[in-house]
Design a protein around this motif. Structure first.
Motif, PDB file in Angstrom:
ATOM      1  N   VAL A 170     -21.527 122.605 -42.900  1.00 61.35           N
ATOM      2  CA  VAL A 170     -21.064 123.574 -43.893  1.00 61.35           C
ATOM      3  C   VAL A 170     -19.761 123.103 -44.543  1.00 61.35           C
ATOM      4  N   VAL A 171     -18.821 122.628 -43.718  1.00 66.77           N
ATOM      5  CA  VAL A 171     -17.537 122.168 -44.254  1.00 66.77           C
ATOM      6  C   VAL A 171     -17.737 120.959 -45.157  1.00 66.77           C
ATOM      7  N   ALA A 172     -18.568 120.007 -44.721  1.00 69.21           N
ATOM      8  CA  ALA A 172     -18.827 118.815 -45.535  1.00 69.21           C
ATOM      9  C   ALA A 172     -19.519 119.191 -46.835  1.00 69.21           C
ATOM     10  N   LEU A 173     -20.417 120.168 -46.765  1.00 71.44           N
ATOM     11  CA  LEU A 173     -21.122 120.610 -47.963  1.00 71.44           C
ATOM     12  C   LEU A 173     -20.145 121.180 -48.983  1.00 71.44           C
ATOM     13  N   VAL A 174     -19.220 121.969 -48.500  1.00 69.15           N
ATOM     14  CA  VAL A 174     -18.226 122.562 -49.401  1.00 69.15           C
ATOM     15  C   VAL A 174     -17.265 121.502 -49.924  1.00 69.15           C
ATOM     16  N   THR A 175     -16.880 120.566 -49.049  1.00 70.06           N
ATOM     17  CA  THR A 175     -15.914 119.540 -49.435  1.00 70.06           C
ATOM     18  C   THR A 175     -16.511 118.550 -50.431  1.00 70.06           C
ATOM     19  N   VAL A 176     -17.724 118.095 -50.160  1.00 72.25           N
ATOM     20  CA  VAL A 176     -18.371 117.122 -51.044  1.00 72.25           C
ATOM     21  C   VAL A 176     -18.797 117.776 -52.345  1.00 72.25           C
ATOM     22  N   ARG A 177     -19.117 119.074 -52.260  1.00 73.45           N
ATOM     23  CA  ARG A 177     -19.563 119.836 -53.430  1.00 73.45           C
ATOM     24  C   ARG A 177     -20.682 119.109 -54.198  1.00 73.45           C
ATOM     25  N   PRO A 178     -21.825 118.950 -53.525  1.00 67.62           N
ATOM     26  CA  PRO A 178     -22.905 118.198 -54.167  1.00 67.62           C
ATOM     27  C   PRO A 178     -23.434 118.860 -55.434  1.00 67.62           C
ATOM     28  N   LEU A 190     -34.234 120.913 -34.852  1.00 66.35           N
ATOM     29  CA  LEU A 190     -33.322 120.963 -36.000  1.00 66.35           C
ATOM     30  C   LEU A 190     -32.312 119.825 -35.945  1.00 66.35           C
ATOM     31  N   MET A 191     -31.810 119.510 -34.756  1.00 64.90           N
ATOM     32  CA  MET A 191     -30.777 118.489 -34.628  1.00 64.90           C
ATOM     33  C   MET A 191     -31.258 117.138 -35.149  1.00 64.90           C
ATOM     34  N   GLU A 192     -32.547 116.849 -35.008  1.00 64.45           N
ATOM     35  CA  GLU A 192     -33.076 115.589 -35.517  1.00 64.45           C
ATOM     36  C   GLU A 192     -32.956 115.509 -37.037  1.00 64.45           C
ATOM     37  N   VAL A 193     -32.986 116.638 -37.695  1.00 57.81           N
ATOM     38  CA  VAL A 193     -32.879 116.687 -39.149  1.00 57.81           C
ATOM     39  C   VAL A 193     -31.431 116.874 -39.577  1.00 57.81           C
ATOM     40  N   LEU A 194     -30.693 117.647 -38.784  1.00 59.33           N
ATOM     41  CA  LEU A 194     -29.306 117.950 -39.139  1.00 59.33           C
ATOM     42  C   LEU A 194     -28.403 116.720 -39.024  1.00 59.33           C
ATOM     43  N   VAL A 195     -28.658 115.858 -38.049  1.00 54.75           N
ATOM     44  CA  VAL A 195     -27.813 114.672 -37.867  1.00 54.75           C
ATOM     45  C   VAL A 195     -27.849 113.766 -39.096  1.00 54.75           C
ATOM     46  N   PRO A 196     -29.035 113.368 -39.628  1.00 57.75           N
ATOM     47  CA  PRO A 196     -29.018 112.571 -40.859  1.00 57.75           C
ATOM     48  C   PRO A 196     -28.438 113.326 -42.052  1.00 57.75           C
ATOM     49  N   ALA A 197     -28.630 114.646 -42.100  1.00 59.37           N
ATOM     50  CA  ALA A 197     -28.073 115.433 -43.203  1.00 59.37           C
ATOM     51  C   ALA A 197     -26.552 115.413 -43.159  1.00 59.37           C
ATOM     52  N   VAL A 198     -25.983 115.613 -41.977  1.00 58.83           N
ATOM     53  CA  VAL A 198     -24.527 115.550 -41.826  1.00 58.83           C
ATOM     54  C   VAL A 198     -24.031 114.142 -42.131  1.00 58.83           C
ATOM     55  N   GLY A 199     -24.766 113.123 -41.647  1.00 60.84           N
ATOM     56  CA  GLY A 199     -24.388 111.742 -41.928  1.00 60.84           C
ATOM     57  C   GLY A 199     -24.342 111.450 -43.414  1.00 60.84           C
ATOM     58  N   GLY A 200     -25.314 111.984 -44.159  1.00 60.14           N
ATOM     59  CA  GLY A 200     -25.342 111.765 -45.603  1.00 60.14           C
ATOM     60  C   GLY A 200     -24.160 112.412 -46.311  1.00 60.14           C
ATOM     61  N   LEU A 201     -23.814 113.631 -45.905  1.00 62.62           N
ATOM     62  CA  LEU A 201     -22.673 114.314 -46.522  1.00 62.62           C
ATOM     63  C   LEU A 201     -21.352 113.622 -46.180  1.00 62.62           C
ATOM     64  N   LEU A 202     -21.208 113.189 -44.917  1.00 64.13           N
ATOM     65  CA  LEU A 202     -19.975 112.510 -44.517  1.00 64.13           C
ATOM     66  C   LEU A 202     -19.868 111.123 -45.154  1.00 64.13           C
ATOM     67  N   ALA A 203     -21.019 110.478 -45.388  1.00 67.67           N
ATOM     68  CA  ALA A 203     -20.997 109.169 -46.051  1.00 67.67           C
ATOM     69  C   ALA A 203     -20.491 109.304 -47.481  1.00 67.67           C
ATOM     70  N   ALA A 204     -20.821 110.430 -48.126  1.00 66.74           N
ATOM     71  CA  ALA A 204     -20.313 110.664 -49.479  1.00 66.74           C
ATOM     72  C   ALA A 204     -18.811 110.966 -49.462  1.00 66.74           C
ATOM     73  N   ARG A 205     -18.374 111.616 -48.389  1.00 64.60           N
ATOM     74  CA  ARG A 205     -16.944 111.960 -48.278  1.00 64.60           C
ATOM     75  C   ARG A 205     -16.116 110.786 -47.778  1.00 64.60           C
ATOM     76  N   PHE A 206     -16.679 110.029 -46.829  1.00 65.71           N
ATOM     77  CA  PHE A 206     -15.970 108.878 -46.253  1.00 65.71           C
ATOM     78  C   PHE A 206     -16.852 107.633 -46.383  1.00 65.71           C
ATOM     79  N   PRO A 207     -16.922 107.040 -47.552  1.00 69.99           N
ATOM     80  CA  PRO A 207     -17.800 105.885 -47.757  1.00 69.99           C
ATOM     81  C   PRO A 207     -17.381 104.690 -46.900  1.00 69.99           C
TER      82      PRO A 207
END
Length: 473
Positions: free
Chosen positions: A266-274, A306-323
């Motif tokens: 949630v925090v990464a989603l708000v921070t990255v603001r896709p 859910l965790m199997e799907v959430l982990v790559p989703a979080v990774g994708g958002l954090l990769a956009a925030r911290f390339p």
């Protein structure tokens, strides 16, 4: 000396791929594999094996109860028949060690796929993958859920690579393995809907594939009722107080990684603001996580999937925030040292698993019912009373005696389940025992009902660990 240097140089060249990062990832999966090899048998494991034996020996899928004396002949929506057959075939070929090894392979492979699908910096990837593994490893057991873990990872892999035509065959197999296929359809439906929205037309490959997947899930012994029986079944499981079907709570240590990654998401989603870029460009893991989060709040059992799907989703958002940093100083690699460390840890893990299997440590639960308890139950007069939790064990270890209830739950009417729970909580057993001609009670030694039965002069026939067998005086 020069010859030794040349050999070292040649070895370093051949092992150049084994960088420190790859060593760390490999060690993670050595630990995952070893831990998975110690997953215990569950009470479900034993009725699964017995049903699988029926399927293999009679070539008939059981859709009527034959295990209990309370609802014998009642319709049983057996949606896991393929898992039952596979478990029994593996058991017949190599016993519980082979069943455990195959289940461990499915779990390890599932998380390896998740690792491969998770983008971003290595350290972040390692942390967000290791966190849920560390907390949910204690929940792994010899149950059909291991197939759902593998099938969900495969679904995400195919969606990410846009190999939509391979999804219907996968869903066909999954639907006959485990009811968790409904979670897979939620992810596929979410991705298909987003793709249709992006392309602004309905007849596209993801949508056609999703429709084919729905049809594939109906090619089971249950047909379309696979979808209609799920909601009432979930309601009954919650009413029965089955812990894994309750809403996840903050105080549960096993849910720690769920709450942590959900907050990060949630925090990464708000921070990255896709949405400032193009939210529709997010990958299948992102939309799959969005779709599965409500299902995870409805039942704790859905959280590991859910965790199997959430982990790559979080990774994708954090990769956009911290390339990934380009041009960072390169680490001096020592491939020979890395190889030696990997071989050492892998060897220790293999030896530990071999010793655990050879000595059959208590955690494995390969012989959960003591022999004297089995003998006492087999010679009991009258019908048996047992809890929901122990029925699966008795179905396998005392096959000539019908159980009162077991963890399949589906064949048992709601009124019987409620009466069973009332008896367990109050000890007021007389009316229920008379109705079903109960002459023998198999109960935990420290339970309310056990104390009440002793007070009313029921006689102990066997007691070992927490198993207690009592008969009417």
């Amino acid at each position: 000396m020069s010859t030794l240097r040349a050999l070292d140089s040649t070895a370093d060249g051949r092992l150049a791929w084994l960088t420190f990062d790859r060593l760390a990832a490999a060690l993670l999966f050595v630990v995952v594999g070893a831990t998975a090899c110690l997953m215990p048998a569950h009470n479900d494991t034993w009725w699964l094996l017995k049903s699988g034996q029926t399927i293999v020996e009679t070539h008939v899928i059981p859709l009527r109860d034959t295990f209990s004396h309370t609802v014998n002949g009642q319709y049983w929506p057996n949606h896991e028949w393929l898992s039952q057959a596979l478990f029994y075939l593996l058991y017949r070929a190599g016993g519980l060690p082979l069943v455990t090894a195959v289940a461990a392979a499915f779990v390890t492979l599932a998380w390896f796929v998740v690792w491969q699908l998770t983008p971003g910096r290595f350290g972040i990837r390692l942390f967000i993958c290791a966190l849920p593994i560390a907390t949910f490893a204690t929940e792994w057991a010899l149950r059909p859920q291991v197939f759902t873990l593998a099938c969900m990872a495969a679904t995400l892999w195919l969606l990410t690579r846009r190999q939509y035509w391979r999804l219907p065959p996968l869903l066909l197999v999954w639907a006959n393995l485990h009811g968790g296929v409904t979670l897979g359809m939620i992810v596929i439906g979410a991705v298909a809907g987003i793709e249709a929205l992006k392309q602004r037309r309905v007849l596209i490959a993801p949508v056609v594939s999703a429709a084919a997947c729905v049809l594939a899930t109906c090619l089971t012994p249950l047909g379309v009722t696979l979808w209609t029986y799920v909601p009432p079944t979930l309601k009954r499981l919650r009413e029965a107080g089955v812990s894994e079907w309750q809403t996840p709570v903050l105080a549960d240590p096993a849910m720690f990684s769920f709450w942590c990654l959900l907050v990060v998401f949630v925090v990464a989603l708000v921070t990255v603001r896709p949405w400032r870029k193009t939210i529709l460009e997010q990958g299948p893991a992102f939309w799959g996580a969005i779709a599965l989060i409500p299902a995870s709040f409805s039942a704790a059992r859905n959280v590991p999937v859910l965790m199997e799907v959430l982990v790559p989703a979080v990774g994708g958002l954090l990769a956009a925030r911290f390339p990934v940093r380009v041009g960072a100083a390169e680490r001096r690699e020592r491939p020979l040292v890395n190889a030696a460390m990997l071989a050492t840890v892998g060897g220790f893990a293999a030896v530990a698993v071999a010793v655990a299997w050879t000595r059959e440590i208590p955690r494995l639960q390969w012989h959960p019912v003591p022999s004297d308890v089995i003998t006492a139950i087999e010679s009991c007069p009258g019908e048996i009373y047992n809890r929901y939790d122990e029925g699966g064990y008795l179905i396998w270890f005392t096959p000539d005696r019908k159980v009162f209830m077991d963890s399949r739950l589906d064949p048992y009417p709601a009124d019987l389940v409620r009466e069973h729970l009332r008896v367990e909580s109050t000890g007021d057993y007389d009316a229920l025992f008379r109705r079903y001609a109960i002459g023998c009670a198999v109960v935990p030694a420290d339970s309310v009902l056990a104390r009440r039965l002793k007070e009313t002069h029921w006689t102990g026939r066997a007691q070992r660990s927490n198993w207690l067998v009592l008969t009417r005086s």
